[in-house]
Design a protein around this motif. Sequence first.
Motif, PDB file in Angstrom:
ATOM      1  N   GLY A  41       0.808  -1.215   0.000  1.00 59.29           N
ATOM      2  CA  GLY A  41       0.000   0.000   0.000  1.00 59.29           C
ATOM      3  C   GLY A  41       0.839   1.261   0.000  1.00 59.29           C
ATOM      4  N   ASN A  42       1.836   1.320   0.872  1.00 58.36           N
ATOM      5  CA  ASN A  42       2.649   2.533   0.990  1.00 58.36           C
ATOM      6  C   ASN A  42       3.634   2.691  -0.170  1.00 58.36           C
ATOM      7  OD1 ASN A  42       2.023   3.982   3.638  1.00 58.36           O
ATOM      8  ND2 ASN A  42       2.200   1.872   4.315  1.00 58.36           N
ATOM      9  N   LEU A  43       4.231   1.586  -0.627  1.00 57.90           N
ATOM     10  CA  LEU A  43       5.102   1.661  -1.801  1.00 57.90           C
ATOM     11  C   LEU A  43       4.295   2.044  -3.031  1.00 57.90           C
ATOM     12  CD1 LEU A  43       7.493  -1.411  -1.372  1.00 57.90           C
ATOM     13  CD2 LEU A  43       8.170   0.995  -1.470  1.00 57.90           C
ATOM     14  N   GLY A  44       3.093   1.460  -3.144  1.00 53.93           N
ATOM     15  CA  GLY A  44       2.200   1.795  -4.253  1.00 53.93           C
ATOM     16  C   GLY A  44       1.833   3.269  -4.254  1.00 53.93           C
ATOM     17  N   MET A  45       1.572   3.813  -3.065  1.00 50.03           N
ATOM     18  CA  MET A  45       1.230   5.233  -2.942  1.00 50.03           C
ATOM     19  C   MET A  45       2.393   6.115  -3.374  1.00 50.03           C
ATOM     20  SD  MET A  45      -1.212   7.331  -2.096  1.00 50.03           S
ATOM     21  CE  MET A  45      -2.357   6.464  -1.016  1.00 50.03           C
ATOM     22  N   ILE A  46       3.607   5.757  -2.948  1.00 52.39           N
ATOM     23  CA  ILE A  46       4.795   6.542  -3.322  1.00 52.39           C
ATOM     24  C   ILE A  46       5.007   6.517  -4.837  1.00 52.39           C
ATOM     25  CG2 ILE A  46       7.317   6.649  -3.154  1.00 52.39           C
ATOM     26  CD1 ILE A  46       7.002   5.585  -0.251  1.00 52.39           C
ATOM     27  N   VAL A  47       4.935   5.330  -5.439  1.00 53.40           N
ATOM     28  CA  VAL A  47       5.124   5.189  -6.895  1.00 53.40           C
ATOM     29  C   VAL A  47       4.050   5.968  -7.648  1.00 53.40           C
ATOM     30  CG1 VAL A  47       5.068   3.542  -8.821  1.00 53.40           C
ATOM     31  CG2 VAL A  47       6.314   2.971  -6.723  1.00 53.40           C
ATOM     32  N   LEU A  48       2.808   5.864  -7.206  1.00 48.40           N
ATOM     33  CA  LEU A  48       1.692   6.550  -7.849  1.00 48.40           C
ATOM     34  C   LEU A  48       1.902   8.062  -7.822  1.00 48.40           C
ATOM     35  CD1 LEU A  48      -1.049   5.719  -9.139  1.00 48.40           C
ATOM     36  CD2 LEU A  48      -2.113   6.214  -6.931  1.00 48.40           C
ATOM     37  N   ILE A  49       2.302   8.582  -6.681  1.00 49.73           N
ATOM     38  CA  ILE A  49       2.506  10.028  -6.526  1.00 49.73           C
ATOM     39  C   ILE A  49       3.678  10.502  -7.382  1.00 49.73           C
ATOM     40  CG2 ILE A  49       3.225  11.823  -4.886  1.00 49.73           C
ATOM     41  CD1 ILE A  49       1.559  10.255  -2.756  1.00 49.73           C
ATOM     42  N   ARG A  50       4.758   9.716  -7.400  1.00 45.95           N
ATOM     43  CA  ARG A  50       5.947  10.139  -8.143  1.00 45.95           C
ATOM     44  C   ARG A  50       5.785  10.021  -9.662  1.00 45.95           C
ATOM     45  NH1 ARG A  50      10.175  10.869  -4.405  1.00 45.95           N
ATOM     46  NH2 ARG A  50       9.043  11.591  -2.564  1.00 45.95           N
ATOM     47  N   THR A  51       4.893   9.156 -10.120  1.00 47.32           N
ATOM     48  CA  THR A  51       4.771   8.909 -11.565  1.00 47.32           C
ATOM     49  C   THR A  51       3.573   9.595 -12.216  1.00 47.32           C
ATOM     50  OG1 THR A  51       3.548   6.842 -11.136  1.00 47.32           O
ATOM     51  CG2 THR A  51       5.942   6.673 -11.440  1.00 47.32           C
ATOM     52  N   ASN A  52       2.611  10.077 -11.414  1.00 46.68           N
ATOM     53  CA  ASN A  52       1.417  10.707 -11.985  1.00 46.68           C
ATOM     54  C   ASN A  52       1.535  12.230 -11.900  1.00 46.68           C
ATOM     55  OD1 ASN A  52      -1.528  11.795 -11.920  1.00 46.68           O
ATOM     56  ND2 ASN A  52      -1.736   9.689 -12.651  1.00 46.68           N
ATOM     57  N   SER A  53       1.439  12.894 -13.040  1.00 46.74           N
ATOM     58  CA  SER A  53       1.622  14.351 -13.091  1.00 46.74           C
ATOM     59  C   SER A  53       0.536  15.107 -12.332  1.00 46.74           C
ATOM     60  CB  SER A  53       1.645  14.827 -14.551  1.00 46.74           C
ATOM     61  OG  SER A  53       0.428  14.477 -15.209  1.00 46.74           O
ATOM     62  N   HIS A  54      -0.668  14.525 -12.223  1.00 49.44           N
ATOM     63  CA  HIS A  54      -1.767  15.190 -11.518  1.00 49.44           C
ATOM     64  C   HIS A  54      -1.571  15.176  -9.999  1.00 49.44           C
ATOM     65  CE1 HIS A  54      -4.037  15.594 -15.203  1.00 49.44           C
ATOM     66  NE2 HIS A  54      -3.867  14.305 -15.455  1.00 49.44           N
ATOM     67  N   LEU A  55      -0.650  14.363  -9.512  1.00 53.13           N
ATOM     68  CA  LEU A  55      -0.410  14.272  -8.067  1.00 53.13           C
ATOM     69  C   LEU A  55       0.879  14.979  -7.652  1.00 53.13           C
ATOM     70  CD1 LEU A  55      -1.420  10.540  -7.409  1.00 53.13           C
ATOM     71  CD2 LEU A  55      -2.856  12.579  -7.313  1.00 53.13           C
ATOM     72  N   GLN A  56       1.420  15.804  -8.548  1.00 52.96           N
ATOM     73  CA  GLN A  56       2.642  16.558  -8.229  1.00 52.96           C
ATOM     74  C   GLN A  56       2.282  17.861  -7.517  1.00 52.96           C
ATOM     75  OE1 GLN A  56       5.740  15.106  -8.931  1.00 52.96           O
ATOM     76  NE2 GLN A  56       4.391  13.395  -9.400  1.00 52.96           N
ATOM     77  N   THR A  57       1.675  17.736  -6.360  1.00 57.59           N
ATOM     78  CA  THR A  57       1.272  18.895  -5.564  1.00 57.59           C
ATOM     79  C   THR A  57       1.850  18.756  -4.155  1.00 57.59           C
ATOM     80  OG1 THR A  57      -0.764  17.857  -4.756  1.00 57.59           O
ATOM     81  CG2 THR A  57      -0.900  19.048  -6.861  1.00 57.59           C
ATOM     82  N   PRO A  58       1.899  19.851  -3.390  1.00 59.22           N
ATOM     83  CA  PRO A  58       2.447  19.777  -2.028  1.00 59.22           C
ATOM     84  C   PRO A  58       1.760  18.744  -1.141  1.00 59.22           C
ATOM     85  CG  PRO A  58       2.274  22.063  -2.703  1.00 59.22           C
ATOM     86  CD  PRO A  58       1.621  21.248  -3.787  1.00 59.22           C
ATOM     87  N   MET A  59       0.424  18.625  -1.253  1.00 65.13           N
ATOM     88  CA  MET A  59      -0.304  17.682  -0.406  1.00 65.13           C
ATOM     89  C   MET A  59       0.182  16.247  -0.635  1.00 65.13           C
ATOM     90  SD  MET A  59      -4.406  16.948  -0.065  1.00 65.13           S
ATOM     91  CE  MET A  59      -4.601  15.882  -1.498  1.00 65.13           C
TER      92      MET A  59
END
Length: 315
Positions: A41-59
């Motif tokens: 779950g946590n590794l998946g969350m990190i990969v998702l955030i780092r690879t998806n341009s829509h999630l490149q926000t401070p939050m």
Amino acid sequence: MSSHNDTIMTEFILLGLTDDPVLEKILFGMFLVIYLITLAGNLGMIVLIRTNSHLQTPMYFLLSHLSFVDICYSSNITPHMLYNFLSGQKSISYAGCFSQCLLFIALVITEFYILASMALDRYVAICSPLHYSTRMSKDVCLSLVLIPYAFGFLNGLSQALLTFHLSFCGSLEINHFYCADPPLLMLACSDTYVKKMAMFIVAGFTLSSSLFIILLSYLFIIAAILRIRSAEGRHKAFSTCGSHLTTVTIFYGTLFCMYLRTPSEKSVEESKIIAVFYTFLSPMLNPLIYSLRNTHVIHALKQMIKGNLFHKNAV
């Protein structure tokens, strides 16, 4: 210190959750599943955030660090506990106990202030949306994670040094499943006054100061939301805070029960049950809470799955 004491101080015995061999095998399976879900779950969350341009926000930048801390937090304790379940050997080396104690305190304090940083992020996003990009700049975001890491590890090191500066004699059986401060103090045969005072001061300050930041941020957030005229607008604004509030409630609630009381045989026994919640369940639940209640994460996950399926079909 005598040579006899030097010999027995080379390792401690972790009594764990049970001494029943059958129950240990059941617990091994249960905690292994929890640990694997936590890692995935946590590794998946990190990969998702780092690879998806829509999630490149401070939050989501802060959320990725929360996931990283949760991985370290769980990995500091779980593998050794799983090994003890299978091997029947419940020993942990003196150095291993020191590092486990240091990392546990450091990562807990780091998580406190990352959660506080996430509350500040929501405050800026809701109360000053027009200035969000400037106030939550890259440098500010880096500061909001580097300061918690530095403060956490400095406190972890100082607390661990105070604990292991004590003299341990007689039984070296730690009534816990990891090297926690309260049961370690029960084994000390030297004066623990300084350590107890330091523990209460650090625990009290980190809990209260980080919680104060969170509560103050949400007071301003609630005031701003109440000024929104439409019910849909109020719901949309507050929905971005729901996951964070759930995580804060679980994490802070259990740790308040754990540390803000005097160590005793009864409190140590109770703390083992409480510790299960914040050591295993909280790191496992955090990515689920943020993914199931967050439309942006769900959308990004669907995009990743569709992208992988399209790539496989193309090949």
